[in-house]
Design a protein around this motif. Structure first.
Motif, PDB file in Angstrom:
ATOM      1  N   ASP A 101     -13.469 -12.314   1.427  1.00 28.17           N
ATOM      2  CA  ASP A 101     -12.345 -11.646   2.089  1.00 28.17           C
ATOM      3  C   ASP A 101     -12.761 -11.040   3.424  1.00 28.17           C
ATOM      4  O   ASP A 101     -12.045 -11.147   4.423  1.00 28.17           O
ATOM      5  CB  ASP A 101     -11.768 -10.554   1.181  1.00 28.17           C
ATOM      6  CG  ASP A 101     -10.998 -11.114  -0.005  1.00 28.17           C
ATOM      7  OD1 ASP A 101     -10.688 -12.321   0.004  1.00 28.17           O
ATOM      8  OD2 ASP A 101     -10.719 -10.345  -0.939  1.00 28.17           O
ATOM      9  N   VAL A 102     -13.917 -10.385   3.443  1.00 21.41           N
ATOM     10  CA  VAL A 102     -14.423  -9.810   4.689  1.00 21.41           C
ATOM     11  C   VAL A 102     -14.717 -10.907   5.704  1.00 21.41           C
ATOM     12  O   VAL A 102     -14.356 -10.805   6.884  1.00 21.41           O
ATOM     13  CB  VAL A 102     -15.674  -8.949   4.423  1.00 21.41           C
ATOM     14  CG1 VAL A 102     -16.350  -8.559   5.728  1.00 21.41           C
ATOM     15  CG2 VAL A 102     -15.307  -7.701   3.621  1.00 21.41           C
ATOM     16  N   GLY A 153     -23.680  -6.939   6.672  1.00 25.10           N
ATOM     17  CA  GLY A 153     -24.400  -8.180   6.952  1.00 25.10           C
ATOM     18  C   GLY A 153     -23.485  -9.372   7.024  1.00 25.10           C
ATOM     19  O   GLY A 153     -23.682 -10.285   7.850  1.00 25.10           O
ATOM     20  N   VAL A 154     -22.466  -9.405   6.173  1.00 27.15           N
ATOM     21  CA  VAL A 154     -21.477 -10.490   6.228  1.00 27.15           C
ATOM     22  C   VAL A 154     -20.783 -10.499   7.589  1.00 27.15           C
ATOM     23  O   VAL A 154     -20.633 -11.547   8.224  1.00 27.15           O
ATOM     24  CB  VAL A 154     -20.442 -10.335   5.095  1.00 27.15           C
ATOM     25  CG1 VAL A 154     -19.298 -11.332   5.279  1.00 27.15           C
ATOM     26  CG2 VAL A 154     -21.100 -10.529   3.738  1.00 27.15           C
ATOM     27  N   VAL A 155     -20.353  -9.317   8.045  1.00 26.72           N
ATOM     28  CA  VAL A 155     -19.675  -9.233   9.341  1.00 26.72           C
ATOM     29  C   VAL A 155     -20.589  -9.720  10.457  1.00 26.72           C
ATOM     30  O   VAL A 155     -20.197 -10.562  11.280  1.00 26.72           O
ATOM     31  CB  VAL A 155     -19.215  -7.786   9.619  1.00 26.72           C
ATOM     32  CG1 VAL A 155     -18.656  -7.674  11.036  1.00 26.72           C
ATOM     33  CG2 VAL A 155     -18.186  -7.337   8.605  1.00 26.72           C
ATOM     34  N   ARG A 156     -21.802  -9.198  10.510  1.00 24.91           N
ATOM     35  CA  ARG A 156     -22.712  -9.518  11.624  1.00 24.91           C
ATOM     36  C   ARG A 156     -23.143 -10.978  11.616  1.00 24.91           C
ATOM     37  O   ARG A 156     -23.503 -11.522  12.670  1.00 24.91           O
ATOM     38  CB  ARG A 156     -23.915  -8.594  11.571  1.00 24.91           C
ATOM     39  CG  ARG A 156     -23.544  -7.126  11.841  1.00 24.91           C
ATOM     40  CD  ARG A 156     -24.747  -6.211  11.808  1.00 24.91           C
ATOM     41  NE  ARG A 156     -24.342  -4.830  12.031  1.00 24.91           N
ATOM     42  CZ  ARG A 156     -24.521  -3.837  11.159  1.00 24.91           C
ATOM     43  NH1 ARG A 156     -25.124  -4.079  10.001  1.00 24.91           N
ATOM     44  NH2 ARG A 156     -24.100  -2.616  11.434  1.00 24.91           N
ATOM     45  N   SER A 157     -23.107 -11.622  10.452  1.00 22.58           N
ATOM     46  CA  SER A 157     -23.479 -13.039  10.409  1.00 22.58           C
ATOM     47  C   SER A 157     -22.433 -13.909  11.102  1.00 22.58           C
ATOM     48  O   SER A 157     -22.709 -15.051  11.479  1.00 22.58           O
ATOM     49  CB  SER A 157     -23.644 -13.492   8.955  1.00 22.58           C
ATOM     50  OG  SER A 157     -22.392 -13.542   8.287  1.00 22.58           O
ATOM     51  N   ASP A 171     -19.907 -12.300  13.527  1.00 19.78           N
ATOM     52  CA  ASP A 171     -19.622 -11.725  14.836  1.00 19.78           C
ATOM     53  C   ASP A 171     -20.550 -10.551  15.091  1.00 19.78           C
ATOM     54  O   ASP A 171     -20.432  -9.511  14.436  1.00 19.78           O
ATOM     55  CB  ASP A 171     -18.166 -11.270  14.924  1.00 19.78           C
ATOM     56  CG  ASP A 171     -17.843 -10.623  16.261  1.00 19.78           C
ATOM     57  OD1 ASP A 171     -18.420 -11.064  17.280  1.00 19.78           O
ATOM     58  OD2 ASP A 171     -17.047  -9.679  16.288  1.00 19.78           O
ATOM     59  N   TYR A 172     -21.452 -10.720  16.051  1.00 18.63           N
ATOM     60  CA  TYR A 172     -22.369  -9.644  16.410  1.00 18.63           C
ATOM     61  C   TYR A 172     -21.929  -8.918  17.679  1.00 18.63           C
ATOM     62  O   TYR A 172     -22.636  -8.048  18.183  1.00 18.63           O
ATOM     63  CB  TYR A 172     -23.788 -10.200  16.603  1.00 18.63           C
ATOM     64  CG  TYR A 172     -23.881 -11.320  17.613  1.00 18.63           C
ATOM     65  CD1 TYR A 172     -23.933 -11.066  18.985  1.00 18.63           C
ATOM     66  CD2 TYR A 172     -23.907 -12.644  17.200  1.00 18.63           C
ATOM     67  CE1 TYR A 172     -24.004 -12.092  19.914  1.00 18.63           C
ATOM     68  CE2 TYR A 172     -23.980 -13.686  18.116  1.00 18.63           C
ATOM     69  CZ  TYR A 172     -24.028 -13.401  19.475  1.00 18.63           C
ATOM     70  OH  TYR A 172     -24.098 -14.414  20.393  1.00 18.63           O
ATOM     71  N   THR A 173     -20.760  -9.269  18.231  1.00 19.62           N
ATOM     72  CA  THR A 173     -20.336  -8.691  19.504  1.00 19.62           C
ATOM     73  C   THR A 173     -19.601  -7.363  19.333  1.00 19.62           C
ATOM     74  O   THR A 173     -19.359  -6.677  20.322  1.00 19.62           O
ATOM     75  CB  THR A 173     -19.407  -9.663  20.256  1.00 19.62           C
ATOM     76  OG1 THR A 173     -18.168  -9.786  19.555  1.00 19.62           O
ATOM     77  CG2 THR A 173     -20.060 -11.028  20.400  1.00 19.62           C
ATOM     78  N   ARG A 174     -19.213  -7.034  18.110  1.00 17.25           N
ATOM     79  CA  ARG A 174     -18.522  -5.776  17.854  1.00 17.25           C
ATOM     80  C   ARG A 174     -19.286  -5.011  16.780  1.00 17.25           C
ATOM     81  O   ARG A 174     -19.804  -5.605  15.839  1.00 17.25           O
ATOM     82  CB  ARG A 174     -17.090  -6.011  17.359  1.00 17.25           C
ATOM     83  CG  ARG A 174     -16.203  -6.811  18.307  1.00 17.25           C
ATOM     84  CD  ARG A 174     -14.955  -7.237  17.551  1.00 17.25           C
ATOM     85  NE  ARG A 174     -13.973  -7.909  18.374  1.00 17.25           N
ATOM     86  CZ  ARG A 174     -13.896  -9.216  18.538  1.00 17.25           C
ATOM     87  NH1 ARG A 174     -14.797 -10.006  17.973  1.00 17.25           N
ATOM     88  NH2 ARG A 174     -12.945  -9.751  19.275  1.00 17.25           N
ATOM     89  N   PRO A 175     -19.300  -3.686  16.847  1.00 10.90           N
ATOM     90  CA  PRO A 175     -19.974  -2.924  15.800  1.00 10.90           C
ATOM     91  C   PRO A 175     -19.195  -2.928  14.487  1.00 10.90           C
ATOM     92  O   PRO A 175     -17.989  -3.202  14.444  1.00 10.90           O
ATOM     93  CB  PRO A 175     -20.031  -1.506  16.376  1.00 10.90           C
ATOM     94  CG  PRO A 175     -19.735  -1.636  17.826  1.00 10.90           C
ATOM     95  CD  PRO A 175     -18.865  -2.847  17.955  1.00 10.90           C
ATOM     96  N   VAL A 176     -19.902  -2.596  13.430  1.00  9.23           N
ATOM     97  CA  VAL A 176     -19.304  -2.401  12.112  1.00  9.23           C
ATOM     98  C   VAL A 176     -19.110  -0.904  11.901  1.00  9.23           C
ATOM     99  O   VAL A 176     -19.936  -0.091  12.324  1.00  9.23           O
ATOM    100  CB  VAL A 176     -20.204  -2.971  11.005  1.00  9.23           C
ATOM    101  CG1 VAL A 176     -19.563  -2.791   9.631  1.00  9.23           C
ATOM    102  CG2 VAL A 176     -20.510  -4.436  11.267  1.00  9.23           C
ATOM    103  N   THR A 177     -18.002  -0.549  11.260  1.00 10.65           N
ATOM    104  CA  THR A 177     -17.740   0.849  10.965  1.00 10.65           C
ATOM    105  C   THR A 177     -17.228   0.981   9.539  1.00 10.65           C
ATOM    106  O   THR A 177     -16.965  -0.007   8.851  1.00 10.65           O
ATOM    107  CB  THR A 177     -16.722   1.444  11.959  1.00 10.65           C
ATOM    108  OG1 THR A 177     -16.629   2.863  11.766  1.00 10.65           O
ATOM    109  CG2 THR A 177     -15.343   0.831  11.775  1.00 10.65           C
ATOM    110  N   GLY A 178     -17.096   2.211   9.101  1.00 14.68           N
ATOM    111  CA  GLY A 178     -16.479   2.537   7.828  1.00 14.68           C
ATOM    112  C   GLY A 178     -15.884   3.923   7.944  1.00 14.68           C
ATOM    113  O   GLY A 178     -16.360   4.744   8.742  1.00 14.68           O
ATOM    114  N   ALA A 179     -14.826   4.189   7.190  1.00 17.77           N
ATOM    115  CA  ALA A 179     -14.159   5.490   7.228  1.00 17.77           C
ATOM    116  C   ALA A 179     -14.632   6.316   6.045  1.00 17.77           C
ATOM    117  O   ALA A 179     -14.264   6.049   4.903  1.00 17.77           O
ATOM    118  CB  ALA A 179     -12.650   5.301   7.208  1.00 17.77           C
TER     119      ALA A 179
END
Length: 809
Positions: free
Chosen positions: A395-396, A462-466, A468-476
């Motif tokens: 899903d991510v 890690g799933v996100v960065r694999s 797209d590495y052009t945007r940071p990952v965040t969490g609320a």
């Protein structure tokens, strides 16, 4: 599946007219046909009725106090959709693609199982080719089962059904992969931009001869730069764009990015996206930079519904709502708490709004779902946790792959408030600690360990960065005090604090390399000051930008009306207050309410000679109807240095008097106020510059009894009209106290989708043709076909209003 590495070649290849690329192709390959017509729906798979997609069956029901408050007292259940069609002799591959089905959907074609997707917010495709009736003229039947029997499975209203667009896609045997074409900005200057472009291909054989041509265009036809590449491993090549135009908040320039697949020079497939070039930089001390300029992010959180429309929200409605938020001063949207309809990202690209794309509200354990009112009684625990382990990585990944070509997206969020203390995770640090939200006691040794949150965050980041590495990952983060003891903050890189302004400075000192922002905040003045006055806090996302269904209070309450904009799409008083804090141009607004008297102490009158601080509200309505001589508090929301009040009395309309002296802006409250005796007429506030010149003006007037209805076209497209219906007095002034029921009658060529009065306590059927007015108005949403239509609004005792709607050109 094979991928392409696109190595630059010298030849410049023009795009072939034989393969027309769809701009913002929803699936990124083939020719996609919108497939929203010709469907049937049933709640029992026996009795069927025709429907047009998108369709939300929950919003068609009448709220009941026997149902769950968390989802707006509206039902779920199990629903069925079917579509008959004739494929004929199909020489290409065929697919069906869904932008979103809530939820737990299963799809069959001609009795053959195609797949199951439990997450209602993600987009997905199934191939139809092998199960089509291609050899004869027998019709094909697509069947979709939607299982929302866990109807209290969310903390807010979800809706039920195929409530986003559906696409029928034809593609050649060898074609571009779903969401497999993308671009990445590597460098940007006034002289040039270097862009990395990539495509993946499905179905390629080993014969070779495949090539892809990439191009950036101004508009849809003027090629700025293009290159072609041949197959060799990974799908990767470069484009140099001279004198690039930037995508920015004030000027969101969009190129067209195209990719065309060929074999031995013959075109096979193509796709196209709107693309924006911009740089993002986040720093722990100085915040966020867009295109090298320091920007305070003035964001709002939004859910996906639109009041009486439920979850099936037309693009035109989203456009109007986003424009109201942008005019208020907002420059960013947080998708709370799931991937949104693709329309929202397209609109934010066009309007110049930043977006946090968020994956999930729930991880491996279900959260509390309130059944009898928000934070009341015993909660339920239905949710999405049962499919988390199997599906969350996919899903991510699908969220990122689908949305990565949108320049508006500047952060990927992997989760919202998954770290509520003791809901269920716990940690010894909770003994003696507190947060600004419920934490359900101190440390609980038998609860799941908090460190697990960090482990999941590391994997999902890690799933996100694999991809797209052009945007940071965040969490609320909701329980920062506990999450600080885990790997969660470091896993995401950019750390969102929900309702935790108290730790902005202490955590900046304790974790000097941490990038912090308010991922979810209250609407108050102090919460904004905590952002404005701390350079290292790059922004906030106010809860919420829009009123939304669900997370309701005790009956009667259809939703949570914390929004800056109401259900009908109008700026609320608190939205005007926020506009005074965020807008760049001079603005002013006045609202009123009876002035509060000094408090009594010990049974005696308070000393009225002593100065007292007036009670000031950010929710003061702009009404001017009281008893003659009644003492009224007038509050002014402005960004001007000073303001004054003028009154044109109804008894003496030719004269204007100053009833509120020029008063400086109060930086301690963010407001100006006066207490004046009421007199009927027109009350005007002038916001003035330091020299006393009026630079902004706002007027409110005394209204009489309603005598007629007035219908005004707010917006119209080829398929939708948004009509403002008001009760007005003899002078044409809106009668804001009128709550008269209004009936909508339509001629042929139109269909009522609903009438929205913005009243949270109105528990009538959302899509009923009769609705009471709220503050003297409502908005009617009318679906149109290609023929002219007449709509008439009536109310007992009032002159009716008629509007002739013609197809938009």
């Amino acid at each position: 599946m094979k991928t392409l590495s696109l190595l630059p070649v010298i030849a410049v290849v023009c795009f072939c007219a034989g393969v027309q690329a769809q701009v913002n192709n929803p699936v990124g390959f083939g020719q996609a046909e919108c497939w929203n017509d010709g469907w049937e729906f049933s709640m029992d798979s026996i009795e069927w009725r025709p429907v047009t997609l998108p369709h939300d069956w929950s919003i068609e029901a009448t709220p009941s106090d026997t149902l769950a408050s968390c989802t707006g007292y509206l039902p779920g259940g199990v629903g069925w959709y079917r579509k008959g069609f004739t494929s004929g002799a199909v020489s290409q591959r065929a697919y069906v693609c869904f932008d979103g089905v809530y939820n737990r959907s299963t799809v069959w074609l001609n009795g053959h199982w195609l797949g199951y997707r439990p997450n209602g917010y993600v987009s997905f495709c199934y191939e139809l080719t092998d199960h089509l009736n291609k050899a004869d003229d027998r019709p094909d039947t697509l069947l979709v089962r939607v299982d929302h029997s866990r109807q209290a499975d969310s903390r807010w209203y979800t809706g039920s059904g195929i409530w986003r667009d559906v696409w029928f896609v034809k593609a050649p045997e060898v074609h571009l992969a779903q969401w497999g074409t993308t671009y990445r900005l590597l460098s940007l200057s006034d002289k040039e931009a270097m862009v990395q472009v990539e495509s993946a291909v499905e179905g390629a054989d080993d014969d070779g001869g495949y090539a892809v041509t990439f191009a950036f265009l101004m508009g849809d036809s003027v090629v700025v730069e293009q290159t072609s590449g041949v197959m060799s491993g990974k799908a990767l090549t470069m484009l140099r764009i001279p004198q690039p135009q930037r995508w920015d908040l004030g000027s969101p320039y969009l190129y067209t990015f195209r990719a065309e697949l060929r074999k031995n020079g013959s075109p096979l497939d193509s796709t196209a996206y709107r693309a924006g070039l911009r740089t993002l930089r986040f720093t722990p001390d100085d915040g966020f930079f867009l295109n090298g300029q320091n920007v305070k992010v003035k964001g709002v959180c939004v859910h996906h519904d639109a009041g009486v429309l439920g979850a099936a929200v037309p693009r035109e409605v989203w456009k109007r709502r986003l424009e109201v938020l942008q005019e208020m001063g907002a420059n960013a949207i947080r998708c709370s708490h799931n991937p949104q309809n693709p329309d929202l990202y397209d609109l934010c690209d066009e309007l110049g709004l930043l977006v946090i794309d968020e994956a999930s509200d729930e991880w491996e354990y279900p959260k509390r779902k309130w059944l009898k009112g928000w934070n009341k009684g015993e909660p339920g625990f239905e949710g999405s946790a049962d499919f988390f382990a199997e599906w969350i990585d996919r899903d991510v990944a699908d969220m990122v792959r689908r949305d990565r070509n949108h320049p508006c997206v500047f952060l990927w969020s992997i989760g919202n408030e998954v770290d509520y203390p003791n809901d269920p995770y716990s940690h010894p640090v909770l003994d003696g600690s507190s947060i600004s939200q419920p934490m359900y006691g101190g440390y609980k040794p038998d609860a799941p360990r908090a460190e697990r949150i960090g482990e999941i965050a590391q994997r999902l980041a890690g799933v996100v960065r694999s991809i797209d590495y052009t945007r940071p990952v965040t969490g609320a983060l909701a329980g920062v005090v506990m999450s600080n003891q885990t790997a969660y903050p470091e896993a995401v890189g950019v750390v969102g604090y929900n309702y935790t302004e108290s730790r902005y400075v202490t955590d900046h000192d304790a974790y000097p390399q941490r990038i912090i922002y308010g991922s979810e905040t209250g609407v108050g003045y102090d919460q904004w000051l905590a952002v404005r006055n701390n350079r290292h806090i790059f922004g906030q996302f106010v809860w919420t930008g829009l009123d939304y269904l669900g997370e309701s209070g005790a009956w009667p309450s259809r939703g949570l009306n914390t929004g800056l904009v109401d259900f009908a799409g109008f700026l609320k008083p608190r939205g005007h207050f926020r506009r005074a804090l965020w807008a760049a141009d001079p603005v002013v607004y006045i609202g009123t309410y009876p002035d509060r008297q000094p408090r009594r102490r010990g049974g005696e009158e308070a000393d009225t000679t002593r100065a007292r601080r007036p009670w000031l509200s950010m929710d003061a309505a702009d009404t001017w109807n009281y008893d003659e001589g009644q003492n009224i508090r007038v509050v002014c929301y402005t960004n001007t240095p000073q303001a004054r009040l003028l009154l044109k009395r109804a008894a003496t309309p030719d004269s204007v008097e100053v009833v509120g002296e020029m008063t400086p802006y109060d930086a301690s409250t963010g407001m100006i106020s006066w207490a004046i005796p009421y007199a009927a007429g027109e009350l005007v506030c002038e916001g003035c510059d330091a020299q006393g010149n009026a630079v902004a003006r706002y007027a409110i007037r005394t209204s009489g009894d309603a005598v007629r209805l007035r219908a005004t076209l707010l917006a119209q497209s080829a398929t939708l009209a948004q009509v403002l219906v008001e009760a007005v007095d003899a002078e044409g002034e809106r009668a804001k106290r009128s709550m008269v029921p209004v009936t909508c009658a339509l001629g042929s060529g139109a269909r009522l989708l609903g009438m929205e009065n913005a009243l949270n306590f109105d528990m009538s059927a959302p899509q009923a043709p009769v609705k009471m007015l709220g503050q003297g108005r409502l908005v009617a949403y009318i679906a149109l076909d290609a023929t002219p239509a007449t709509v008439t609004f009536t109310a007992e005792g009032l002159e009716p209003a008629t509007l002739n709607l013609r197809p938009a050109e």
